[in-house]
Design an enzyme around this catalytic site. Structure first.
Site, PDB file in Angstrom:
ATOM      1  N   PHE A   1     -11.962 -30.902   4.338  1.00 23.52           N
ATOM      2  CA  PHE A   1     -12.073 -32.330   4.694  1.00 23.52           C
ATOM      3  C   PHE A   1     -11.007 -32.662   5.727  1.00 23.52           C
ATOM      4  O   PHE A   1     -10.489 -33.774   5.768  1.00 23.52           O
ATOM      5  CB  PHE A   1     -11.863 -33.211   3.458  1.00 23.52           C
ATOM      6  CG  PHE A   1     -12.917 -33.048   2.396  1.00 23.52           C
ATOM      7  CD1 PHE A   1     -14.187 -32.566   2.722  1.00 23.52           C
ATOM      8  CD2 PHE A   1     -12.662 -33.404   1.083  1.00 23.52           C
ATOM      9  CE1 PHE A   1     -15.165 -32.429   1.736  1.00 23.52           C
ATOM     10  CE2 PHE A   1     -13.633 -33.276   0.100  1.00 23.52           C
ATOM     11  CZ  PHE A   1     -14.886 -32.773   0.420  1.00 23.52           C
TER      12      PHE A   1
ATOM     13  N   CYS B   1     -10.577 -30.858   9.285  1.00 27.69           N
ATOM     14  CA  CYS B   1     -10.587 -30.550  10.727  1.00 27.69           C
ATOM     15  C   CYS B   1     -10.793 -31.811  11.552  1.00 27.69           C
ATOM     16  O   CYS B   1     -11.769 -32.531  11.353  1.00 27.69           O
ATOM     17  CB  CYS B   1     -11.667 -29.532  11.038  1.00 27.69           C
ATOM     18  SG  CYS B   1     -11.018 -27.875  10.866  1.00 27.69           S
TER      19      CYS B   1
END
Lengths: 445, 442
Positions: free
Chosen positions: A142, A144
């Site tokens: 959750f 990048c």
């Protein structure tokens, strides 16, 4: 791995065993079987396999430069950013390789990082496939901040606590694999996402993912770098430069009531054994590394292991769990700091090389508390020194300037205050309009 | 060419051609960009920096090094030239180990100073293509400068910059003074001294007249009458004598002449050198002569100094350099007699010791074989032009004023300073400022 000091580096995280607490983070070093085998041969305790997406046409990466960096003078890499996406290899190839490597290295941790669209079915489907590989757990990417976030994944999920909770819930519903939620630092308060992960049933969190960043601007082309055909985009920043930010977020999760006890795998600029020890002292059970490996190769883990082992042996720690979280209780809010604790800078004249940096820093930018004689002797004026520590930080000689604590009963020449036996924090301070008035009366102020 | 190091007498071509180019290549090869940035990063940017205090021209060293560190060596060069227009040559010849680098705090801390000299060369080399300064509007004033060495060039440049017209005279066929004629070849490779003079003069407004000296086509009276001001920077013309028997024998020579001949040689393999060479003296000139004699292929070279090593004017770095090239340094020995039938064959020394009454001979003597003897025991002013002297040099004030109105002096011919290139540059510059103020203020 050779271990000269004999400390036990064995690590157990969510019941997952690994010979040491050094894992490779989900990133290019863990994208392929060939890399991961080399990593395990070099001594890494575990890996988080580079993020898998759903089956179908593979992700497409840029074919221009995908990394940017900032450097010290000798091109020492201090910070790295990237605009690479999740794995661009077919899902089935990655799954086959994961199974093969785990089979050959059963003592190493094998975690699989996942990122699929924010719908229940794709998550259910990929979890079933990962389970077949024999992997030890999953990490939900959750974090990048580039590329995939524009498609509603990665940090686009990590920035909305409700989504984190929802997806984590799906993962726990459809798989018994230990579930680590990887958090993005690109938020205002890390406790929101961490709490959401916990509420969703996460077994642990890992942090930090990379930070939104532009590492440099090409002043010829007037474009951010890395530059793709004359244009650039923000990338994810990592490496030694981000460690302080990561450590604060780890500590916040470790010390906050709502999230305390949630296991943490720390990520963010771990380059040496000392970085690892610091993260773990703040509450992380293990660490994940990427930039150090990308800069120096997999062999760096050998220094991390020997260094941590030496330090643990010197301190008498029998296992890594012995010191995890030992510094957490020492992390507090400003208002709880002792305002009657007084120190004064002290310059060791034998060590002083007379560069005058302390003087310039104090005179120009701080409290005019250092005196410079004609023959370049630098001394601290106790009646001006507020103990800010800037001179210590700018002095090039380690240990030359130190902070001396004034003992109880001594008078602070700057304020005239006698150092009291009991301490006052802001909560008891007379200048605080909402302080306890009794404390002020006792002090006669 | 069949000569070798063992060939008796004074002959050329003792070495093969490769050895000559190796021996006389750059003593300190230039730093490349990366080396310079790494070296610059070691600078602590000291407050009121000791290196800057130690520099006779007061170059803002921390600033120029920071400019290198941030990738702007051209700006660094300008920081240097502002104080020292001959910063390029000074970077090569300054005894930095006894000036800026000696007081570098990293010398104090680790015994390894920031390589200030090499960084200065790196920066100045980046700005030697086009002349960086423009002249101010013409003042209509004319100044004569006698001597185109470091002091004269520095003075002339500063005056030209301020809009004065300068005529600079020099006795030699080429400008540059000791930069061109008096410094070891491996310190100024690729004709740097001449290129630097050309670069400096390209500011304009400086008329160079060669082959003219006081007493040889010039006299001070005429100059003083024809010009608004005169600056004397002609250095020292005479060489001190040994004062021992046989000094007049053949091949007992002045070290400065040997160095000058070597510097002007276009083919070192044609330059003859003795099999056995003795240099007398303890300064930079002695080391330059001794080292170069060895590098030319002399079998043995002895540098003989009458006092102890600690009294030698040559820095420790220079002494180590000499030793590393195979020069034998003999201290506490003073020349007694030169022996030989016509030409020198041997030179006899007496050992000395320091006593409460000064230096005394011990009575013990020894002889060294010598095909050539180079004298490097100091130079003298010669004609003082009727000006007041201090010791054996022209007396000057801090701003270079002599006892005669309208006449300034600086460099080796004037009192004060350490007879270094860098002090000559400082004195020339400061005299120019005073000349300017005097001419414009009056």
């Amino acid at each position: 791995m050779k271990d000269l000091y004999g400390a036990n580096l064995h690590s157990t995280f969510l019941g997952i065993e690994s010979p040491n607490p050094f894992w490779l983070a989900s990133a290019p070093p863990t994208d392929k079987e060939v890399n991961v085998r080399r990593a395990f041969e070099a001594g890494w305790g575990g890996v988080v396999w580079k993020t898998l997406g759903e089956a179908g046409p593979p992700v497409v990466n840029v074919s221009g430069p995908r990394y940017g960096a900032i450097f010290g003078a000798d091109r020492r890499l201090l910070g790295l950013n990237n605009i690479e996406l999740i794995t661009d290899r077919p899902l089935e190839v990655n799954l086959e390789e994961i199974a093969r490597v785990k089979r050959d290295y059963p003592d190493r941790a094998m975690i699989v990082s996942l990122m699929v669209p924010c719908e229940e079915e794709p998550w259910r489907k990929i979890l079933k496939e990962v389970e077949l590989t024999g992997a030890d757990g999953v990490e939900l990417n959750f974090g990048c901040p580039h590329g995939m976030a524009e498609r509603g994944m990665g940090s686009a999920v990590g920035q909305v606590p409700e989504y984190i909770e929802m997806v984590t819930g799906w993962v726990k519903k459809h798989s018994n694999l230990p579930c680590i939620v990887k958090l993005t630092p690109n938020i205002t308060n890390i406790l929101g996402p961490a709490g959401a992960a916990k509420a969703g049933g996460a077994d642990a969190v890992s942090l930090i993912n990379t930070i939104n960043s532009i590492t440099s601007v090409n002043l010829e082309e007037m474009s951010p770098e890395p530059m793709i055909d004359g244009m650039g985009t923000h990338g994810g920043y990592c490496g030694p430069a981000v460690k302080p930010i990561a450590m604060n977020m780890v500590a916040e999760i470790a010390r906050n009531q709502e999230t305390a006890g949630l296991p943490i795998s720390a990520i963010g600029g771990v380059t040496t054994w000392r970085d690892a020890a610091e993260f773990m002292a703040l509450g992380a059970s293990n660490v994940q590394v990427c930039t150090a490996a990308m800069t120096y190769g997999f062999k760096v883990v050998q220094e991390m292991a020997s260094g941590l082992s030496q330090w643990m042996a010197e301190k008498g720690y029998n296992s890594t769990a012995d010191f995890v979280g030992m510094a957490t209780p020492k992390v507090t809010d400003w208002q709880h700091l002792n305002l009657d604790y007084v120190t004064k800078a002290e310059i060791n004249q034998d060590d002083c090389i007379k560069c005058g940096r302390c003087f310039a820093a104090c005179e120009d930018t701080s409290h005019q508390a250092i005196e410079m004689s004609e023959d370049r002797v630098f001394t601290v004026k106790d009646d001006e020194c507020v103990a800010c520590n800037l001179c210590v930080n700018v002095c090039p000689v380690e240990g030359c300037i130190t902070m001396r604590e004034l003992p109880v009963g001594d008078v602070d020449e700057r304020t005239g205050m006698t150092i009291p036996e009991d301490k006052r924090t802001w909560l008891q301070h007379p200048n605080n309009p909402s302080a306890d008035p009794n404390t002020c009366i006792i002090r006669g102020q | 060419m069949s000569n070798s190091q063992h060939t008796p007498g004074i002959v050329p071509g003792r070495l093969n051609s490769e050895a000559y180019s190796d021996n006389f290549s750059d003593l300190h090869p230039p730093l490349d960009d990366h080396e310079a940035r790494v070296a610059a990063d070691r600078c602590y940017f000291c407050h009121d920096a000791p290196c800057m205090e130690a520099c006779p021209t007061s170059i803002d060293i921390p600033l120029f090094i920071r400019q290198i560190a941030t990738g702007t060596p051209e700006a660094a060069a300008m920081t240097i030239f502002e104080q020292n227009i001959l910063g390029g040559m000074c970077a090569r010849v300054c005894p930095t180990e006894t000036l800026c680098e000696e007081v570098c705090v990293r010398e104090t801390a680790e015994g390894k100073p920031v390589v200030i000299g090499e960084l200065q060369r790196y920066a100045t080399d980046k700005r030697m293509d086009a002349h960086p300064y423009k002249r101010a509007a013409s003042t209509g004033k004319k100044v004569a400068v006698v001597g185109a060495g470091p002091a004269g060039l520095s003075c002339a440049h500063r005056l030209a910059m301020k809009g004065h017209d300068v005529v600079i005279y020099d006795a030699r066929p080429k400008a540059g003074g000791l930069n061109e004629f008096g410094i070891a070849s491996y310190k100024s490779t690729n004709d740097f001294a001449a290129r630097e003079v050309e670069w400096l003069l390209s500011i304009g407004g400086i008329d160079l007249k060669l082959g003219k000296a006081l007493g040889n086509g010039l006299n001070l009276e005429t100059l003083a009458a024809d010009f608004d001001a005169v600056f004397l920077g002609m250095g020292l013309a005479g060489v001190n004598a040994l004062g021992c028997d046989g000094e007049e024998k053949d091949n007992v020579l002045d070290a400065v002449d040997f160095i000058s001949e070597l510097r002007q040689s276009t083919d070192l393999s044609t330059l003859p050198v003795g099999r056995h060479v003795v240099v007398i003296g303890g300064g930079m000139t002695a080391v330059d002569a001794a080292v170069q004699a060895k590098l030319l292929g002399a079998e043995d070279v002895a540098l003989v100094y009458r006092r102890g090593q600690d009294r030698m004017n040559a820095s420790l770095f220079e002494q180590d350099l000499a030793a590393s090239k195979g020069v034998r340094i003999i201290t506490h020995a003073t020349p007694k007699a030169v022996h030989g039938n016509g030409a020198v064959r041997e030179i006899e020394f007496a050992y000395t010791k320091d006593t409460a009454d000064g230096l005394k001979e011990t009575g013990e003597t020894f002889r060294l074989p010598a095909d050539q003897v180079f004298k490097a025991i100091g130079q003298t002013l010669g004609d003082g032009q009727g000006l007041s002297l201090e010791g054996r040099k022209i007396r000057v004030s801090d701003s270079g004023r002599t006892s005669r109105d309208g006449v300034w002096a600086g460099g080796d011919c004037a009192s004060g300073g350490d007879d270094l290139t860098v002090t000559a540059v400082a004195e020339g510059r400061d005299a120019a400022e005073d000349i300017h103020n005097t001419l414009m203020g009056g």
